[in-house]
Structure formats: structure tokens, C-alpha cells
Design a protein around this motif. Sequence first.
Motif, PDB file in Angstrom:
ATOM      1  N   ALA A   8       8.656  45.921  79.985  1.00 30.96           N
ATOM      2  CA  ALA A   8       8.744  45.672  78.543  1.00 30.96           C
ATOM      3  C   ALA A   8       9.557  44.428  78.216  1.00 30.96           C
ATOM      4  O   ALA A   8       9.648  44.038  77.055  1.00 30.96           O
ATOM      5  N   ARG A   9      10.120  43.768  79.229  1.00 35.28           N
ATOM      6  CA  ARG A   9      11.040  42.665  78.942  1.00 35.28           C
ATOM      7  C   ARG A   9      10.346  41.468  78.306  1.00 35.28           C
ATOM      8  O   ARG A   9      10.888  40.863  77.373  1.00 35.28           O
ATOM      9  N   GLU A  10       9.171  41.112  78.762  1.00 33.05           N
ATOM     10  CA  GLU A  10       8.479  39.969  78.164  1.00 33.05           C
ATOM     11  C   GLU A  10       8.128  40.246  76.713  1.00 33.05           C
ATOM     12  O   GLU A  10       8.212  39.363  75.861  1.00 33.05           O
ATOM     13  N   ARG A  11       7.736  41.494  76.413  1.00 32.12           N
ATOM     14  CA  ARG A  11       7.433  41.850  75.032  1.00 32.12           C
ATOM     15  C   ARG A  11       8.693  41.781  74.177  1.00 32.12           C
ATOM     16  O   ARG A  11       8.670  41.316  73.046  1.00 32.12           O
ATOM     17  N   PHE A  12       9.812  42.240  74.724  1.00 25.39           N
ATOM     18  CA  PHE A  12      11.087  42.184  74.014  1.00 25.39           C
ATOM     19  C   PHE A  12      11.473  40.736  73.720  1.00 25.39           C
ATOM     20  O   PHE A  12      11.875  40.405  72.597  1.00 25.39           O
ATOM     21  N   GLU A  19      17.188  31.112  69.028  1.00 22.04           N
ATOM     22  CA  GLU A  19      15.885  30.573  69.408  1.00 22.04           C
ATOM     23  C   GLU A  19      15.827  30.114  70.862  1.00 22.04           C
ATOM     24  O   GLU A  19      14.892  29.422  71.263  1.00 22.04           O
ATOM     25  N   ARG A  20      16.796  30.524  71.670  1.00 24.39           N
ATOM     26  CA  ARG A  20      16.857  30.156  73.083  1.00 24.39           C
ATOM     27  C   ARG A  20      16.331  31.297  73.946  1.00 24.39           C
ATOM     28  O   ARG A  20      16.805  32.431  73.843  1.00 24.39           O
ATOM     29  N   ARG A  32      16.542  36.741  77.435  1.00 25.39           N
ATOM     30  CA  ARG A  32      16.574  37.324  78.783  1.00 25.39           C
ATOM     31  C   ARG A  32      17.882  38.080  79.001  1.00 25.39           C
ATOM     32  O   ARG A  32      17.895  39.181  79.569  1.00 25.39           O
ATOM     33  N   MET A  33      18.978  37.488  78.542  1.00 24.97           N
ATOM     34  CA  MET A  33      20.276  38.134  78.672  1.00 24.97           C
ATOM     35  C   MET A  33      20.314  39.432  77.864  1.00 24.97           C
ATOM     36  O   MET A  33      20.825  40.464  78.333  1.00 24.97           O
ATOM     37  N   GLN A  34      19.769  39.397  76.647  1.00 26.79           N
ATOM     38  CA  GLN A  34      19.744  40.591  75.811  1.00 26.79           C
ATOM     39  C   GLN A  34      18.939  41.721  76.456  1.00 26.79           C
ATOM     40  O   GLN A  34      19.328  42.889  76.416  1.00 26.79           O
ATOM     41  N   SER A  35      17.807  41.379  77.050  1.00 25.07           N
ATOM     42  CA  SER A  35      16.965  42.402  77.668  1.00 25.07           C
ATOM     43  C   SER A  35      17.693  43.085  78.809  1.00 25.07           C
ATOM     44  O   SER A  35      17.548  44.297  79.015  1.00 25.07           O
ATOM     45  N   ALA A  36      18.496  42.308  79.549  1.00 28.65           N
ATOM     46  CA  ALA A  36      19.278  42.895  80.639  1.00 28.65           C
ATOM     47  C   ALA A  36      20.409  43.758  80.081  1.00 28.65           C
ATOM     48  O   ALA A  36      20.666  44.867  80.578  1.00 28.65           O
ATOM     49  N   MET A  37      21.080  43.279  79.044  1.00 29.96           N
ATOM     50  CA  MET A  37      22.205  44.004  78.470  1.00 29.96           C
ATOM     51  C   MET A  37      21.779  45.358  77.904  1.00 29.96           C
ATOM     52  O   MET A  37      22.484  46.358  78.059  1.00 29.96           O
ATOM     53  N   GLY A  53      11.698  39.114  69.969  1.00 26.86           N
ATOM     54  CA  GLY A  53      12.951  38.559  69.472  1.00 26.86           C
ATOM     55  C   GLY A  53      12.805  37.122  69.026  1.00 26.86           C
ATOM     56  O   GLY A  53      13.277  36.730  67.948  1.00 26.86           O
ATOM     57  N   MET A  54      12.129  36.315  69.853  1.00 24.35           N
ATOM     58  CA  MET A  54      11.954  34.905  69.508  1.00 24.35           C
ATOM     59  C   MET A  54      11.003  34.716  68.333  1.00 24.35           C
ATOM     60  O   MET A  54      11.009  33.672  67.684  1.00 24.35           O
TER      61      MET A  54
END
Length: 254
Positions: A151-155, A133-134, A139-144, A159-160
Motif C-alpha cells: 500500500a506504500r505507493e498508493r499512500f 511536495e517532496r 516515503r518517510m511517512q509511510s515507514a513511520m 499524499g502528494m
Amino acid sequence: MDADYPVEHGEPTGETIVLLHGGNVGNWMWEPQVERLAGRHVLTPDVIGFNTRAAEPWPGLAGAADDVAALIRERAVDGRAHVVGLSMGAVIAVHLVARHPDLVRSCTVTGAMMVGVEGMQRRLAELQLRAWERRWFWRMQSAMFRIPGDARERFIAAGMGVTAETARTMYREIFDGSMPKGRFAYTGPLLAIAGEREAGDVRRAFPALREAAPQTRTWIAPRMRHVWSIQDPDLFTRTVLDVVDGGVVPVGSA
């Protein structure tokens, strides 16, 4: 990419293709494929417990497969479909062919960790669940996963939006090994893929898939990571269509 991305694309003619998304995202991850499948009848459901269905309790992998089966019966042409799954969606697709073989014309799965997750990969995943829930974690997952910037904000939001309970239950089911027992009645084409640059737990599942469905063909996608539907959407879609249109598998498959 819209959180309320449509479930149905194209006119219900020809043969239906069903695309099952991975964990932590939603059906919007398939936008690049849907664009390349123009003129086809494509269903891109949100898996129960994810994205627009995040409020629904996780029913287990078998229950998720039954939910997809109900959609195929209701909305696929002639009540059957070509099924494509990535990551969690791939695991659900395997359960679908085991439980509802009559509904599946062909099955293509990539990133299917059917026999569990071991070693460092599992330890890292357990740590990730504690940070579910952090926002920094997402953000780390989207980069990985090399999620494109637009699409990162949607990702992150998707996830959250998944409840921690759904995540824990679903991932532990996969971590412990979820391969359905026994020989499958399904006899249609089954292509299992691992990206060359993804975790070895995917390749470890190949023998179990061949034992359950001897017609299974396997392929290592060169240079590809786990979410290669985004990394190389053209190659991904061509691979799917080769199976859908003629049961053709990539050169070098076993």
C-alpha cells in the motif's frame, strides 16, 4: 488498493456504517474493514480535498462535516448512520455529531486531536508541511505509520496529490484546536479511542469530549499506534461492531 475505491459497499439494508479516513490518504485505507464488514451497508467517502476529490478546495472541518451529512441523507439507510472516524476523519466525525446529531446512530472516533497539538509534535508537523511536495517525505511517512508494503505507493501518491494549501489549512485548523463549542445535542453512543503508542494530544481531548457529550466513553487501545485500523484490522473492526450492534464499549474503558 485502488485510488478509485468504491464509496458504497453492500446492499442498502439494515443500518449503514460510514467510515471517514485520515489525512493524506483516501477511502481505500478502509479496505481491510470493508472486507470484514461483508454483508453490511458501508459508505467509505473520500473526504473533500483528498484522493479523488483533491481538486476540490478544503471547506474547513465544519464544511467537511456538512459534506458527509449530505452523503448520509442521500445514501444511508433511513438517512442515518453509525459513523467511524480515524485521525482527521475522527475530527470531522466530532463536528458531524455537533452539527447534525439527528443523522448519527453512534459515533466511534480514534486519534481525534480536538484540543490542538502541542510541543514537539506541533513543531515536527510544521516542518513536515514545508516538505509536503517532496517524495522522500512521503516515503518517510509511510515507514513511520507502518503502512504495508503493498500500500506504500498508493499512500505516497495520495499524499502528494493533496494540495499544499489544503494541507496547510486543514492541519492548522486541527493544530490550533477545533473542538466545537458548547454542549452537543447528540445523545447517542460516543466512543473516543487513543492508541497506547500514539501522541498524547489525543488523550488530552478526552475531557473536552466528555464535557460536550457526557455519555462519551474513552478507551486506550493497548499497544496500538495511530493507524491501528491497519496495525490490527480484526481488533479495530470488532471494536466498531461492538458499538454498532449493541453500544458495547471495550473492557477497561472509562
